[in-house]
Scaffold this active site. Structure first.
Site, PDB file in Angstrom:
ATOM      1  N   GLY A   1       7.032  -0.203   4.384  1.00 50.13           N
ATOM      2  CA  GLY A   1       5.606  -0.055   4.089  1.00 50.13           C
ATOM      3  C   GLY A   1       5.302   1.371   3.650  1.00 50.13           C
TER       4      GLY A   1
ATOM      5  N   GLU B   1       8.532   2.001  -0.737  1.00 54.35           N
ATOM      6  CA  GLU B   1       7.561   2.470  -1.725  1.00 54.35           C
ATOM      7  C   GLU B   1       7.691   3.981  -1.929  1.00 54.35           C
ATOM      8  OE1 GLU B   1       3.577   1.037  -0.879  1.00 54.35           O
ATOM      9  OE2 GLU B   1       4.349  -0.663   0.232  1.00 54.35           O
ATOM     10  N   TYR B   2       8.469   4.416  -2.883  1.00 49.22           N
ATOM     11  CA  TYR B   2       9.312   3.727  -3.834  1.00 49.22           C
ATOM     12  C   TYR B   2      10.528   4.609  -4.096  1.00 49.22           C
ATOM     13  CZ  TYR B   2       4.862   1.432  -4.768  1.00 49.22           C
ATOM     14  OH  TYR B   2       3.676   0.782  -4.620  1.00 49.22           O
TER      15      TYR B   2
ATOM     16  N   MET C   1       3.260  -6.633  -5.680  1.00 48.55           N
ATOM     17  CA  MET C   1       2.030  -6.025  -5.171  1.00 48.55           C
ATOM     18  C   MET C   1       1.030  -5.843  -6.315  1.00 48.55           C
ATOM     19  SD  MET C   1       3.538  -3.315  -2.359  1.00 48.55           S
ATOM     20  CE  MET C   1       4.815  -2.648  -3.444  1.00 48.55           C
TER      21      MET C   1
ATOM     22  N   TYR D   1      -2.064  -5.464  -6.892  1.00 45.14           N
ATOM     23  CA  TYR D   1      -3.373  -4.981  -6.456  1.00 45.14           C
ATOM     24  C   TYR D   1      -3.330  -3.460  -6.393  1.00 45.14           C
ATOM     25  CZ  TYR D   1      -0.533  -6.143  -2.293  1.00 45.14           C
ATOM     26  OH  TYR D   1       0.510  -6.313  -1.409  1.00 45.14           O
ATOM     27  N   ASP D   2      -4.471  -2.857  -6.047  1.00 43.33           N
ATOM     28  CA  ASP D   2      -4.616  -1.391  -6.062  1.00 43.33           C
ATOM     29  C   ASP D   2      -4.433  -0.823  -7.469  1.00 43.33           C
ATOM     30  OD1 ASP D   2      -5.209  -1.256  -3.389  1.00 43.33           O
ATOM     31  OD2 ASP D   2      -3.175  -0.720  -2.761  1.00 43.33           O
TER      32      ASP D   2
END
Length: 387
Positions: A98, A138-139, A202, A204-205
């Site tokens: 995360g 990430e990442y 992912m 989004y954002d």
């Protein structure tokens, strides 16, 4: 048993039992195929470990005895173990990393660190009764880290396959949280793909407090009018063009907003964000729309948003119509299914809840079986199958 239909994957966060009061009992098991339990962390030597013992393995829920003898599993993991027995299609994976813990992946740059990572992650799998692992790095920032990612996935795949063959029970899953933005360009996609079952994109954002524009944060297509800086379709095409089978790509959807204030409608510049969210500009879907806001669907971008009467506030989030449109997009492009961050943000009202809605719109969901036998667990009730 191989995958049999679309997947509906969702993150459950071990901190959601506190502020959000979101416990495993609220998880819509019949609408999901996979739960990603977030997050485990990584020590300097590569050892993977659970981050909240009380939430993960200690807390006693209704029905748990305080009189048990011996070492027994409790906490969220016991609740999910019980759910797996009632819902044999429900698979549970541990998500490692995360955003907060991703700097700790430096531990896997060495062979010894990767070995310790794999051994400790597999021990947790055995102890608490998992069906696989999810890696959320990430990442990777350079070629060396990208290669270490490949090597880590290769070692995890080998360990999972060995256990799957030894147990002869059900598939052992390996997935990653895949970036939709420029970070994807650093990945060795083709080499990673041979080891992965699912790429959880992912998507989004795409906008937020770091952006100049009040625009969509989870749109499928670009919109000049909304001045979208990114779109999910471009990311999907990138991975497909790199050789990933679309049937392994899972389209991520948010259960939270990105909100903007002091603007002039969608696509305009803004200053600041509305107050009252769990962090700047972030409101859970269950608390939306904001008072007085009118909701809209952008049928060009396939995105949902709301605007206050003056047009000075714009809130981008997922809504019923955008979920329906994205389910259609998943079918049209032959993708694996949907992924959600994170379950605690969904509405409890069944008429508004988005995760079950997506499960319905996706149609026949994967019914492949989970794993129930973990003879090497340190916990007696897991080891003996008494949960």
């Amino acid at each position: 048993m191989a995958q049999t239909g679309k997947v509906n994957v969702a993150y459950f966060t071990n901190w959601s039992i506190y502020g959000q009061k979101y416990h495993p009992s609220k998880v819509p098991c019949s609408s999901l195929t996979h739960i990603l339990y977030a997050f485990a962390d990584i020590k300097d030597d590569g050892t993977v470990f659970l981050t909240d013992a009380w939430s993960d393995v200690d807390i006693h829920y209704d029905g748990d005895s305080w009189e048990d003898q011996g070492k027994k599993l409790y906490g969220n993991f016991k609740q999910f173990a019980l759910m797996k027995r009632r819902h044999r299609h429900l698979k549970l994976l541990l998500s490692i990393g995360g955003w907060t813990y991703s700097s700790h992946f430096k531990a896997v740059l060495t062979p010894s660190g990767r070995q310790r990572f794999v051994e400790s992650a597999m021990k947790i799998l055995e102890d608490v009764g998992l069906d696989g692992l999810d890696v959320d790095w990430e990442y990777p920032q350079n070629a060396g880290e990208a290669q270490a990612y490949v090597d880590l996935l290769a070692a995890l795949r080998q360990a999972l396959d060995q256990r799957e063959q030894a147990m002869g029970e059900a598939k052992h899953w390996l997935s990653i949280a895949a970036p939709a933005g420029e970070a994807r360009n650093k990945l060795k996609v083709r080499e990673m793909d041979r080891y992965l079952d699912l790429w959880n994109l992912m998507a989004y954002d795409f906008t937020g407090t770091w952006s100049d524009t009040a625009s969509h944060h989870a749109n499928i297509f670009a919109s000049p009018q909304a001045r979208t800086p990114m779109c999910a379709d471009e990311a999907v095409s990138f991975f497909v063009n790199q050789g990933v089978n679309p049937a392994k790509i899972v389209l991520g959807m948010p259960l939270y907003s990105r909100a903007f204030a002091n603007c002039h409608g969608l696509g305009s510049n803004y200053q600041g964000v509305p107050e009252g969210g769990s962090e700047p500009g972030l409101f859970f879907y269950k608390n939306l729309p904001l008072p007085g806001h009118q909701e809209y669907f952008d049928d060009k971008a396939l995105a949902w948003y709301s605007v206050d009467p003056s047009g000075s506030q714009v809130v981008s989030y997922e809504g019923p119509t955008s979920v329906d449109a994205k389910a259609d997009y998943i079918h049209r492009r032959g993708l694996a299914g949907a992924m959600w961050w994170e379950l605690g943000g969904d509405a409890e009202d069944p008429q508004r809840a988005l995760v079950p809605r997506a499960g319905f719109r996706l149609g026949d969901l994967d019914q492949s079986s989970n794993n129930l036998h973990f003879p090497g667990s340190q916990y007696e009730n897991v080891r003996s199958g008494q949960i």
